[in-house]
Enzyme design. Structure first.
Site, PDB file in Angstrom:
ATOM      1  N   ASP A  17      -7.532   6.778  40.129  1.00 35.47           N
ATOM      2  CA  ASP A  17      -6.342   7.534  39.703  1.00 35.47           C
ATOM      3  C   ASP A  17      -5.383   7.627  40.894  1.00 35.47           C
ATOM      4  OD1 ASP A  17      -4.481   9.519  39.111  1.00 35.47           O
ATOM      5  OD2 ASP A  17      -5.955  10.794  38.099  1.00 35.47           O
ATOM      6  N   ILE A  18      -4.192   7.074  40.751  1.00 34.88           N
ATOM      7  CA  ILE A  18      -3.258   6.971  41.877  1.00 34.88           C
ATOM      8  C   ILE A  18      -2.771   8.350  42.342  1.00 34.88           C
ATOM      9  CG2 ILE A  18      -1.066   6.732  40.607  1.00 34.88           C
ATOM     10  CD1 ILE A  18      -0.493   4.309  42.524  1.00 34.88           C
ATOM     11  N   ASN A  31      10.791   4.753  34.155  1.00 37.56           N
ATOM     12  CA  ASN A  31      11.803   4.132  33.290  1.00 37.56           C
ATOM     13  C   ASN A  31      13.160   4.245  33.993  1.00 37.56           C
ATOM     14  OD1 ASN A  31      12.907   6.823  32.479  1.00 37.56           O
ATOM     15  ND2 ASN A  31      10.881   6.980  31.522  1.00 37.56           N
ATOM     16  N   GLY A  39       1.527   7.837  30.482  1.00 36.22           N
ATOM     17  CA  GLY A  39       0.888   6.931  31.431  1.00 36.22           C
ATOM     18  C   GLY A  39       0.875   7.460  32.851  1.00 36.22           C
ATOM     19  N   VAL A  40       1.073   6.555  33.783  1.00 36.26           N
ATOM     20  CA  VAL A  40       1.009   6.947  35.195  1.00 36.26           C
ATOM     21  C   VAL A  40       2.201   7.844  35.557  1.00 36.26           C
ATOM     22  CG1 VAL A  40       2.120   4.854  36.109  1.00 36.26           C
ATOM     23  CG2 VAL A  40       0.496   6.090  37.502  1.00 36.26           C
ATOM     24  N   ASP A  41       3.339   7.639  34.923  1.00 33.69           N
ATOM     25  CA  ASP A  41       4.528   8.463  35.147  1.00 33.69           C
ATOM     26  C   ASP A  41       4.217   9.930  34.803  1.00 33.69           C
ATOM     27  OD1 ASP A  41       7.161   9.139  35.647  1.00 33.69           O
ATOM     28  OD2 ASP A  41       8.015   7.974  33.998  1.00 33.69           O
ATOM     29  N   THR A 125       2.107  -2.843  32.558  1.00 37.45           N
ATOM     30  CA  THR A 125       1.020  -3.336  31.687  1.00 37.45           C
ATOM     31  C   THR A 125       0.492  -2.286  30.718  1.00 37.45           C
ATOM     32  OG1 THR A 125      -0.738  -2.845  33.289  1.00 37.45           O
ATOM     33  CG2 THR A 125       0.296  -5.026  33.421  1.00 37.45           C
ATOM     34  N   VAL A 127       2.492   0.987  28.441  1.00 38.04           N
ATOM     35  CA  VAL A 127       3.480   1.153  27.367  1.00 38.04           C
ATOM     36  C   VAL A 127       4.432  -0.048  27.284  1.00 38.04           C
ATOM     37  CG1 VAL A 127       5.446   2.589  26.639  1.00 38.04           C
ATOM     38  CG2 VAL A 127       3.405   3.666  27.567  1.00 38.04           C
TER      39      VAL A 127
END
Ligand code: APR
Length: 178
Positions: A17-18, A31, A39-41, A125, A127
């Protein structure tokens, strides 16, 4: 973990997990409107708190393939470099060029800000639907080419969220080094 040295920089692949990374910067798969998302955002804004979004609002926009930097709020990293990946439209709309630009611009922004380490997720890779194997090849070859031309970064680490993504990057790295 996979690791190698490219020119003067350590390149590492880990599964994880970043938001837990204490690198100088973590990259965000954002975006263009820097509006946040899933997601990651979503994970970065949730864990980092509202200070990151406040800065994103002030910056306003990030074109596809570009990158902008903010602080990292409550995260262990010092900065977040937000990059807007391409949406996959079948591969004929410049997606590979735009994805390569995300990694290049993020690394440029890191160097411009005097940072020594950066962690990346697998941009586009989720959404945005970029096919994983192709994205892994673009990501690693772009980062490798950049590191051969630029010194100053000690560590570039890809933090891949699941085993399928990790495996795709591991295979792409093996191919790159072969
Ligand atoms: N750490 C690392 N990787 C993560 C994490 C996390 N905490 N959470 C998700 N990921 C992974 C996903 O599993 C995927 O492999 O990040 C990768 C990128 O997926 P997305 O986050 O969906 O990013 P992307 O495909 O670039 O789509 C960007 O989604 O959340 C919105 O606002 C974002 O509109 C933008 C779009």
């Amino acid at each position: 973990m996979d690791k190698c040295v490219i020119n003067t920089t350590r390149l590492e692949l880990v599964e994880g997990d970043i938001t837990h990374e204490a690198t100088d910067a973590i990259a965000n798969a954002a975006n263009c409107g820097l509006r946040g998302g899933g997601g990651v955002d979503g994970a970065i804004h949730n864990a980092g708190g509202p200070a990151i979004m406040a800065e994103c609002r002030r910056i306003g926009r990030c074109e596809t393939g570009d990158a902008v930097i903010t602080g990292a709020g409550d995260l262990p990293a010092k900065h977040v470099i937000h990059t807007a990946g391409p949406v996959w439209h079948g591969g004929g709309k410049g997606e590979a060029k735009a994805l390569a630009s995300c990694y290049r611009r993020s690394l440029e922004v890191a160097l411009e800000n005097g940072l020594a380490s950066i962690a990346f997720p697998s941009v586009s890779t989720g959404v945005y639907g970029y096919p994983l194997e192709e994205a892994a090849g673009v990501a690693l070859s772009t980062v490798s080419d950049f590191l051969l031309e630029h010194e100053g970064l000690e560590l570039v680490r890809f933090v891949l969220y699941d085993s399928r993504t990790y495996q795709a990057y591991s295979d792409a790295l093996a191919e790159l080094l072969a």
